[in-house]
Design an enzyme around this catalytic site. Structure first.
Site, PDB file in Angstrom:
ATOM      1  N   THR A 126       0.796  -1.233   0.000  1.00 21.10           N
ATOM      2  CA  THR A 126       0.000   0.000   0.000  1.00 21.10           C
ATOM      3  C   THR A 126       0.826   1.279   0.000  1.00 21.10           C
ATOM      4  O   THR A 126       1.942   1.313   0.557  1.00 21.10           O
ATOM      5  CB  THR A 126      -0.906   0.019   1.258  1.00 21.10           C
ATOM      6  OG1 THR A 126      -1.382   1.348   1.486  1.00 21.10           O
ATOM      7  CG2 THR A 126      -0.168  -0.409   2.517  1.00 21.10           C
ATOM      8  N   GLU A 128       0.283   3.620   1.876  1.00 21.89           N
ATOM      9  CA  GLU A 128       0.453   4.025   3.280  1.00 21.89           C
ATOM     10  C   GLU A 128       1.876   3.759   3.763  1.00 21.89           C
ATOM     11  O   GLU A 128       2.328   4.349   4.737  1.00 21.89           O
ATOM     12  CB  GLU A 128      -0.515   3.259   4.179  1.00 21.89           C
ATOM     13  CG  GLU A 128      -1.834   3.943   4.420  1.00 21.89           C
ATOM     14  CD  GLU A 128      -1.734   5.259   5.196  1.00 21.89           C
ATOM     15  OE1 GLU A 128      -1.190   5.254   6.306  1.00 21.89           O
ATOM     16  OE2 GLU A 128      -2.195   6.276   4.681  1.00 21.89           O
ATOM     17  N   TYR A 153      -0.853   0.523  11.018  1.00 21.57           N
ATOM     18  CA  TYR A 153      -1.213  -0.157   9.767  1.00 21.57           C
ATOM     19  C   TYR A 153      -0.049  -0.066   8.770  1.00 21.57           C
ATOM     20  O   TYR A 153       0.383  -1.069   8.195  1.00 21.57           O
ATOM     21  CB  TYR A 153      -2.477   0.487   9.182  1.00 21.57           C
ATOM     22  CG  TYR A 153      -2.789   0.045   7.765  1.00 21.57           C
ATOM     23  CD1 TYR A 153      -3.486  -1.133   7.518  1.00 21.57           C
ATOM     24  CD2 TYR A 153      -2.378   0.803   6.663  1.00 21.57           C
ATOM     25  CE1 TYR A 153      -3.758  -1.548   6.224  1.00 21.57           C
ATOM     26  CE2 TYR A 153      -2.642   0.397   5.362  1.00 21.57           C
ATOM     27  CZ  TYR A 153      -3.338  -0.775   5.147  1.00 21.57           C
ATOM     28  OH  TYR A 153      -3.604  -1.184   3.859  1.00 21.57           O
ATOM     29  N   LYS A 157       2.376  -3.122   7.231  1.00 21.79           N
ATOM     30  CA  LYS A 157       2.444  -3.412   5.791  1.00 21.79           C
ATOM     31  C   LYS A 157       3.889  -3.335   5.271  1.00 21.79           C
ATOM     32  O   LYS A 157       4.231  -3.989   4.288  1.00 21.79           O
ATOM     33  CB  LYS A 157       1.532  -2.449   5.021  1.00 21.79           C
ATOM     34  CG  LYS A 157       0.032  -2.759   5.177  1.00 21.79           C
ATOM     35  CD  LYS A 157      -0.384  -3.960   4.329  1.00 21.79           C
ATOM     36  CE  LYS A 157      -1.874  -4.157   4.282  1.00 21.79           C
ATOM     37  NZ  LYS A 157      -2.305  -5.205   3.359  1.00 21.79           N
TER      38      LYS A 157
HETATM   39  P1  NAP Z   1     -11.297  -4.640   3.101  1.00 21.04           P
HETATM   40  O1  NAP Z   1     -12.540  -4.280   2.367  1.00 21.04           O
HETATM   41  O2  NAP Z   1     -11.100  -4.155   4.489  1.00 21.04           O
HETATM   42  O3  NAP Z   1     -11.226  -6.242   3.108  1.00 21.04           O
HETATM   43  C1  NAP Z   1     -10.308  -6.922   3.919  1.00 21.04           C
HETATM   44  C2  NAP Z   1     -10.749  -8.366   4.095  1.00 21.04           C
HETATM   45  O4  NAP Z   1      -9.802  -9.009   4.953  1.00 21.04           O
HETATM   46  C3  NAP Z   1     -12.122  -8.553   4.733  1.00 21.04           C
HETATM   47  O5  NAP Z   1     -12.887  -9.403   3.926  1.00 21.04           O
HETATM   48  C4  NAP Z   1     -11.804  -9.222   6.070  1.00 21.04           C
HETATM   49  O6  NAP Z   1     -12.714 -10.214   6.450  1.00 21.04           O
HETATM   50  C5  NAP Z   1     -10.492  -9.920   5.776  1.00 21.04           C
HETATM   51  N1  NAP Z   1      -9.753 -10.204   7.008  1.00 21.04           N
HETATM   52  C6  NAP Z   1      -9.490  -9.344   8.022  1.00 21.04           C
HETATM   53  N2  NAP Z   1      -8.800  -9.981   8.990  1.00 21.04           N
HETATM   54  C7  NAP Z   1      -8.632 -11.250   8.581  1.00 21.04           C
HETATM   55  C8  NAP Z   1      -8.002 -12.391   9.155  1.00 21.04           C
HETATM   56  N3  NAP Z   1      -7.422 -12.350  10.350  1.00 21.04           N
HETATM   57  N4  NAP Z   1      -7.994 -13.555   8.439  1.00 21.04           N
HETATM   58  C9  NAP Z   1      -8.607 -13.626   7.237  1.00 21.04           C
HETATM   59  N5  NAP Z   1      -9.244 -12.580   6.650  1.00 21.04           N
HETATM   60  C10 NAP Z   1      -9.239 -11.419   7.315  1.00 21.04           C
HETATM   61  O7  NAP Z   1     -10.010  -4.208   2.273  1.00 21.04           O
HETATM   62  P2  NAP Z   1      -9.884  -3.867   0.698  1.00 21.04           P
HETATM   63  O8  NAP Z   1     -10.159  -2.408   0.503  1.00 21.04           O
HETATM   64  O9  NAP Z   1     -10.600  -4.885  -0.094  1.00 21.04           O
HETATM   65  O10 NAP Z   1      -8.311  -4.017   0.499  1.00 21.04           O
HETATM   66  C11 NAP Z   1      -7.744  -5.286   0.155  1.00 21.04           C
HETATM   67  C12 NAP Z   1      -6.286  -5.306   0.573  1.00 21.04           C
HETATM   68  O11 NAP Z   1      -5.571  -4.277  -0.094  1.00 21.04           O
HETATM   69  C13 NAP Z   1      -6.033  -5.059   2.063  1.00 21.04           C
HETATM   70  O12 NAP Z   1      -4.923  -5.858   2.430  1.00 21.04           O
HETATM   71  C14 NAP Z   1      -5.658  -3.594   2.150  1.00 21.04           C
HETATM   72  O13 NAP Z   1      -4.844  -3.358   3.275  1.00 21.04           O
HETATM   73  C15 NAP Z   1      -4.915  -3.420   0.845  1.00 21.04           C
HETATM   74  N6  NAP Z   1      -4.966  -2.102   0.229  1.00 21.04           N
HETATM   75  C16 NAP Z   1      -6.162  -1.498   0.023  1.00 21.04           C
HETATM   76  C17 NAP Z   1      -6.204  -0.268  -0.617  1.00 21.04           C
HETATM   77  C18 NAP Z   1      -7.509   0.427  -0.889  1.00 21.04           C
HETATM   78  O14 NAP Z   1      -7.478   1.635  -1.177  1.00 21.04           O
HETATM   79  N7  NAP Z   1      -8.630  -0.275  -0.853  1.00 21.04           N
HETATM   80  C19 NAP Z   1      -5.007   0.336  -1.060  1.00 21.04           C
HETATM   81  C20 NAP Z   1      -3.805  -0.340  -0.845  1.00 21.04           C
HETATM   82  C21 NAP Z   1      -3.793  -1.565  -0.216  1.00 21.04           C
HETATM   83  P3  NAP Z   1     -14.164  -9.889   7.089  1.00 21.04           P
HETATM   84  O15 NAP Z   1     -15.011  -9.553   5.907  1.00 21.04           O
HETATM   85  O16 NAP Z   1     -14.494 -11.169   7.755  1.00 21.04           O
HETATM   86  O17 NAP Z   1     -13.972  -8.727   8.014  1.00 21.04           O
HETATM   87  N1  GDD Z   2     -11.961   7.325   7.327  1.00 22.87           N
HETATM   88  C1  GDD Z   2     -12.054   8.664   7.452  1.00 22.87           C
HETATM   89  N2  GDD Z   2     -13.146   9.197   8.084  1.00 22.87           N
HETATM   90  N3  GDD Z   2     -11.067   9.433   6.941  1.00 22.87           N
HETATM   91  C2  GDD Z   2     -11.200  10.776   7.050  1.00 22.87           C
HETATM   92  C3  GDD Z   2     -12.303  11.372   7.660  1.00 22.87           C
HETATM   93  C4  GDD Z   2     -13.325  10.553   8.216  1.00 22.87           C
HETATM   94  O1  GDD Z   2     -14.310  11.006   8.778  1.00 22.87           O
HETATM   95  N4  GDD Z   2     -12.149  12.720   7.578  1.00 22.87           N
HETATM   96  C5  GDD Z   2     -10.999  12.946   6.940  1.00 22.87           C
HETATM   97  N5  GDD Z   2     -10.411  11.773   6.617  1.00 22.87           N
HETATM   98  C6  GDD Z   2      -9.106  11.617   5.944  1.00 22.87           C
HETATM   99  C7  GDD Z   2      -8.139  10.687   6.672  1.00 22.87           C
HETATM  100  O2  GDD Z   2      -7.524  11.356   7.778  1.00 22.87           O
HETATM  101  C8  GDD Z   2      -7.176  10.362   5.536  1.00 22.87           C
HETATM  102  O3  GDD Z   2      -6.216  11.364   5.409  1.00 22.87           O
HETATM  103  C9  GDD Z   2      -8.072  10.387   4.290  1.00 22.87           C
HETATM  104  O4  GDD Z   2      -9.299  11.009   4.680  1.00 22.87           O
HETATM  105  C10 GDD Z   2      -8.391   8.999   3.717  1.00 22.87           C
HETATM  106  O5  GDD Z   2      -8.833   8.171   4.778  1.00 22.87           O
HETATM  107  P1  GDD Z   2      -9.435   6.718   4.495  1.00 22.87           P
HETATM  108  O6  GDD Z   2     -10.495   6.795   3.483  1.00 22.87           O
HETATM  109  O7  GDD Z   2      -9.749   6.109   5.813  1.00 22.87           O
HETATM  110  O8  GDD Z   2      -8.234   5.951   3.767  1.00 22.87           O
HETATM  111  P2  GDD Z   2      -6.668   5.886   4.071  1.00 22.87           P
HETATM  112  O9  GDD Z   2      -5.982   6.699   3.020  1.00 22.87           O
HETATM  113  O10 GDD Z   2      -6.365   6.180   5.475  1.00 22.87           O
HETATM  114  O11 GDD Z   2      -6.367   4.334   3.850  1.00 22.87           O
HETATM  115  C11 GDD Z   2      -6.894   3.648   2.706  1.00 22.87           C
HETATM  116  O12 GDD Z   2      -5.976   3.708   1.642  1.00 22.87           O
HETATM  117  C12 GDD Z   2      -4.723   3.043   1.886  1.00 22.87           C
HETATM  118  C13 GDD Z   2      -3.861   3.254   0.632  1.00 22.87           C
HETATM  119  O13 GDD Z   2      -3.255   4.499   0.680  1.00 22.87           O
HETATM  120  C14 GDD Z   2      -7.169   2.205   3.145  1.00 22.87           C
HETATM  121  O14 GDD Z   2      -7.865   1.534   2.115  1.00 22.87           O
HETATM  122  C15 GDD Z   2      -5.887   1.445   3.422  1.00 22.87           C
HETATM  123  O15 GDD Z   2      -6.189   0.056   3.670  1.00 22.87           O
HETATM  124  C16 GDD Z   2      -4.986   1.576   2.180  1.00 22.87           C
HETATM  125  O16 GDD Z   2      -3.780   0.891   2.393  1.00 22.87           O
END
Ligand code: NAP
Ligand code: GDD
Length: 328
Positions: A126, A128, A153, A157
């Site tokens: 990620t 992050e 987090y 990672k």
């Molecule tokens: P998500 O919606 O939070 O999905 C994460 C999944 O992981 C959920 O289905 C959860 O299961 C499962 N999980 C959590 N703890 C577990 C455990 N101990 N054993 C097995 N499964 C477990 O995340 P996403 O947005 O799809 O992201 C997918 C991956 O990409 C994550 O690793 C995230 O950190 C990474 N990532 C995401 C983004 C983004 O912007 N979305 C960007 C960069 C990297 P439950 O449904 O049972 O809770």
């Molecule tokens: N969640 C949340 N809620 N974020 C807020 C809020 C709020 O009410 N107000 C402002 N923010 C700001 C957070 O402080 C952050 O700077 C930004 O919005 C994005 O927050 P999130 O949507 O929670 O995502 P993230 O960037 O922290 O993390 C996501 O992206 C990562 C990749 O860069 C997640 O999907 C991570 O799992 C992923 O790795």
């Protein structure tokens, strides 16, 4: 014979989109789910995939369960999407976040090493991990940008990233890191800011809420569409050699801009409804993420297809439908 792919995190946001893509490529898809009193298949249902997946039990914190799953499936490809993925919650649950996101990956790598060593492995790394790190030349982040994570987090990672590289170098495993920047969709988790806003806008527009409380509105993110990003994951495992790739749009916007567009989409002014609320501020923030994905574009031939305004509109429209249906 069809290729077999194991997807962890199948019930999250990316799992269903990846499964949809793999099924369209002729794969047999196994989805790992952990023990839950009441598992939620809503995201798979949204894409009409509930009956297309073969489910296996497993938890990243339980190494034996992963060994059992890998031994049973002997997958051609493993996509590790499971994680405690909410940055904001990782300070309160730092140990759990570490156990799942860091040690969980070590468990999975070991299971593959022992029971399916030729299987190709994708790790969901990620942006992050970059945290405060910026590329000196253009202020963006690419594969060479140093990591400076700002949350438990992000730290977890970074460990998983290096373990993936280490198993590649130590055991010649085909292990690749996709360093993905934020990607969103109508099935994004409700805690994440884009979905929190699209849901809030829908509830305000339809008369079920009066205001929306947010934290840092100045934060800048490089937001793309999840359906595009899962294609890059698949492409990474089809290359001759394993490698690590940044996946991003190359454009970033503030939380304020996202809110402004989302409210505007339904004819409202965000200033009339959004309140800043210290409860949603983080102990340490990542102020600015913007990715340079030139390597993925050149080597994988990957391109994002959904613009920022189209992504905002897609999410708000989906939540309008959902809120309407729920309250009908
Ligand atoms: P998500 O919606 O939070 O999905 C994460 C999944 O992981 C959920 O289905 C959860 O299961 C499962 N999980 C959590 N703890 C577990 C455990 N101990 N054993 C097995 N499964 C477990 O995340 P996403 O947005 O799809 O992201 C997918 C991956 O990409 C994550 O690793 C995230 O950190 C990474 N990532 C995401 C983004 C983004 O912007 N979305 C960007 C960069 C990297 P439950 O449904 O049972 O809770
Ligand atoms: N969640 C949340 N809620 N974020 C807020 C809020 C709020 O009410 N107000 C402002 N923010 C700001 C957070 O402080 C952050 O700077 C930004 O919005 C994005 O927050 P999130 O949507 O929670 O995502 P993230 O960037 O922290 O993390 C996501 O992206 C990562 C990749 O860069 C997640 O999907 C991570 O799992 C992923 O790795």
């Amino acid at each position: 014979m069809a290729k077999k792919a194991l997807v962890t995190g199948i019930l999250g946001q990316d799992g269903p989109y990846l499964a949809q893509h793999l099924l369209s490529q002729g794969y047999k898809v196994y989805g790992m789910i952990r023990r839950y009193s009441n598992p939620n298949f809503e995201n798979l249902e949204y894409l009409n995939l509930m009956n297309e997946i073969e489910y296996v039990d497993g938890d990243l914190t339980d190494e034996a369960s992963l060994m059992g799953a890998i031994k049973f499936i002997r997958p051609d490809e493993v996509y590790n999407l499971a994680a405690q993925s909410f940055v904001g919650g990782s300070w309160e649950q730092a140990k759990l976040t570490t156990e799942v996101n860091a040690l969980g990956v070590l468990h999975l790598l070991n299971a593959i090493k022992y029971f399916a060593p030729t299987s190709r492995f994708y790790q969901a790394s990620t942006s992050e991990m970059f945290g405060l790190g910026l590329n000196k030349h253009d202020g963006m982040q690419d594969e060479g940008t140093p990591f400076h994570p700002r949350s438990p987090y992000g730290v977890s990672k970074v460990y998983a990233y290096w373990m993936t590289v280490n198993y590649r170098e130590s055991y010649k495993m085909f292990a690749a890191n996709g360093i993905l920047f934020n990607h969103e969709s109508p099935i994004r988790g409700i805690q994440f800011v884009t979905r929190k806003i699209s849901d809030g806008v829908a509830r305000i527009k339809l008369g079920f809420a009066k205001e929306l409380h947010l934290g840092n509105m100045d934060s800048m993110r490089d937001w793309g569409f999840a359906g595009d990003y899962v294609k890059a994951m698949h492409l990474m495992l089809q290359q001759d050699e394993p490698d690590d790739y940044v996946v991003a749009t190359g454009e970033n916007h503030s939380v304020r801009e996202y809110a402004e567009l989302a409210f505007k989409h339904v004819g409202l002014n965000w200033k009339d409804y959004v309140k800043t609320d210290p409860r949603f501020q983080r102990p340490a923030e990542v102020p600015n993420l913007k990715g340079n994905s030139e390597k993925a574009r050149k080597k994988l031939g990957w391109e994002p297809t959904v613009s920022f305004p189209d992504l905002v509109a897609m999410m708000v429209d989906a939540d309008l439908k959902r809120v309407e249906k729920r309250n009908r």
